[in-house]
Scaffold this active site. Structure first.
Site, mmCIF file in Angstrom:
data_model
loop_
_atom_site.group_PDB
_atom_site.id
_atom_site.type_symbol
_atom_site.label_atom_id
_atom_site.label_comp_id
_atom_site.label_asym_id
_atom_site.label_seq_id
_atom_site.Cartn_x
_atom_site.Cartn_y
_atom_site.Cartn_z
ATOM 1 N N ASP A 242 0.824 -1.222 0.000
ATOM 2 C CA ASP A 242 0.000 0.000 0.000
ATOM 3 C C ASP A 242 0.854 1.266 0.000
ATOM 4 O O ASP A 242 0.406 2.319 0.454
ATOM 5 C CB ASP A 242 -0.946 0.035 1.215
ATOM 6 N N GLN B 93 1.878 -5.950 -2.991
ATOM 7 C CA GLN B 93 2.314 -5.960 -1.592
ATOM 8 C C GLN B 93 3.697 -5.313 -1.430
ATOM 9 O O GLN B 93 4.086 -4.516 -2.255
ATOM 10 C CB GLN B 93 2.287 -7.394 -1.017
ATOM 11 N N GLY C 69 -4.069 -3.962 -4.497
ATOM 12 C CA GLY C 69 -4.903 -2.824 -4.843
ATOM 13 C C GLY C 69 -4.057 -1.623 -5.169
ATOM 14 O O GLY C 69 -3.360 -1.088 -4.306
ATOM 15 N N HIS C 70 -4.060 -1.210 -6.429
ATOM 16 C CA HIS C 70 -3.333 -0.021 -6.859
ATOM 17 C C HIS C 70 -4.346 1.048 -7.231
ATOM 18 O O HIS C 70 -5.226 0.816 -8.064
ATOM 19 C CB HIS C 70 -2.459 -0.312 -8.085
ATOM 20 N N LYS D 44 2.699 2.011 -5.057
ATOM 21 C CA LYS D 44 3.441 1.452 -6.196
ATOM 22 C C LYS D 44 2.723 1.707 -7.513
ATOM 23 O O LYS D 44 3.362 1.966 -8.536
ATOM 24 C CB LYS D 44 3.648 -0.047 -5.996
#
Length: 418
Positions: A13, A214, A40-41, A16
């Site tokens: 988180d 991650q 989740g991006h 990235k």
């Protein structure tokens, strides 16, 4: 550097997706090399927000070739739902050697989480990787073949149903899954390719960005085991997870927040529990992209960053969410731990030892100015400049990028990388 990896240097988180999207403007290929839709991006372009879970962050640029590599585990339903929302033109290739996540894996994840309490996203990622390691999983190449697909789905779900029934759960309807997933297989089929072959053809005369999910501290081998993910987000895992030679990777940019966050259970030495933690959580919108869970908040921890530097290799740092620290009077940075009366500068391998670590801080003065509109390092308040310089001093890594807001145009690059 020509071919670089974007690595999360904390517990994930870190932003990235934002950094990959920014660097992708000068790239030809973006490769997602591990994880699944437990990632989740969030990418913001011209105030429009895109939440990406499976898809590489270059998917929003029609000129970029996007590759979902063999190290990933792919939920076909999630793939269908996410990709069908992308309205722009794109180029996408899915590895025929990546593994498939089925509803049975999700149910097993939920079941395991009730007993283990790891803090997973319940997306079936761990059980899918378990099947991969046990050589009982299903690859994409089998999934897009009707006969093999039906055989493998039946085999996998039957085995998982036995466990579910033994735990008092309802068995999954195998025929219903076979019927539903035929649609997803047909949807995925045109994108499937031998991505190792494709990437090896491209890598010699194209700029390639490798993007993980991650962070290093959630690496199966080098993270805070057992409170980790089921793959390796490190730069070292890229060759294995994409099918290229190690020497093709020229460097890595470690993404770190200006503070630290973590989702799920496990050690977190710099964690804060006061009103300031809640202020940072709300100001930084620190809620999981995949789950909506509130993230745990802590001060920046350079022991963690230096550990990530050692086990993954970090050529540069990208510091995100620097603007969130505005208006905080004093800022703390962790420089070492105390463990059983001894000062240490490393992350212990045993998570119970890590739980006992007490952080040693240095304190720096904060700044009051709104920095969301700055366009250069020199425009930052002096104390913000000193904060970044202190990070460089404590880690021995140059901060090449920092961001002062969620939008792509709020990302400042201090010198060329790609």
């Amino acid at each position: 550097m020509k071919n670089i990896v974007v690595v999360g240097s904390q517990w994930g988180d870190e932003g990235k997706g934002k950094i990959t999207d920014y660097l992708a403007q000068n790239a030809d290929v973006v490769v997602r090399y591990q994880g699944g839709n437990n990632a989740g991006h969030t990418v913001v372009i011209n105030n429009e927000k895109y939440a990406l879970h499976l898809l590489p962050s270059g998917i929003l640029n029609k000129n970029i070739k996007n590759i979902m590599a063999n190290g990933m585990v792919i939920n076909p339903k999630a793939f269908y739902e996410e990709l069908s929302k992308i309205k722009n033109e794109y180029q996408l290739f899915v590895s025929d050697r990546a593994h498939i996540v089925l509803p049975a894996h999700i149910e097993m994840d939920k079941l395991n989480e009730k007993t283990d309490g790891i803090g997973t996203t319940n997306r079936g990622i761990g059980p899918a990787y378990t099947d991969k390691a046990a050589r009982t999983g299903m690859r994409v190449s089998s999934f897009i073949n009707k006969e093999k697909r039906e055989q493998k789905i039946r085999q996998i779900v039957e085995q998982k149903n036995k466990i579910l029934i033994s735990k008092g759960k309802e068995a999954l309807d195998i025929d219903a899954i076979i019927s539903e997933y035929e649609k997803y297989a047909e949807y995925m089929k045109p994108f499937v390719a031998d991505t190792s072959y494709l990437l090896n053809e491209l890598i010699h005369d194209h700029k390639v960005l490798f993007e993980g999910a991650q962070g290093v501290m959630l690496c199966l081998d080098h993270g805070t085991y057992p409170y980790v993910t089921s793959s390796s987000p490190t730069a070292a895992s890229v060759p294995l997870n994409t099918g290229i030679a190690p020497w093709y990777v020229k460097g890595a940019i470690g993404v770190t927040k200006a503070y630290t966050t973590r989702v799920g259970s496990g050690p977190f030495p710099s964690e804060m529990f006061d009103e300031l933690a809640q202020y940072i959580r709300e100001t930084g919108r620190e809620y999981g992209t995949s789950t909506g869970r509130p993230r745990r908040i802590g001060w920046l921890d350079t022991v963690v960053i230096n550990y990530s530097k050692r086990v993954s290799g970090l050529s540069y740092l990208a510091v995100t969410l620097l603007d969130v620290l505005s208006k905080i009077k004093e800022l703390k940075i962790v420089v070492s731990y105390n463990l059983d009366g001894k000062e240490i500068f490393n992350v212990p391998s045993d998570y119970e030892d890590f739980l006992r670590c007490e952080p040693n801080f240095i304190t720096l003065p904060g700044w009051d100015e709104d920095i969301t509109q700055v366009k250069s390092f020199e425009e930052l308040p002096l104390n913000a400049q000193k904060y970044i310089e202190k990070i460089e001093e404590l880690t021995g890594i140059k901060v090449a990028i920092f961001s002062v807001g969620p939008d792509r145009n709020q990302t400042i690059q201090r010198f060329p990388i790609l």
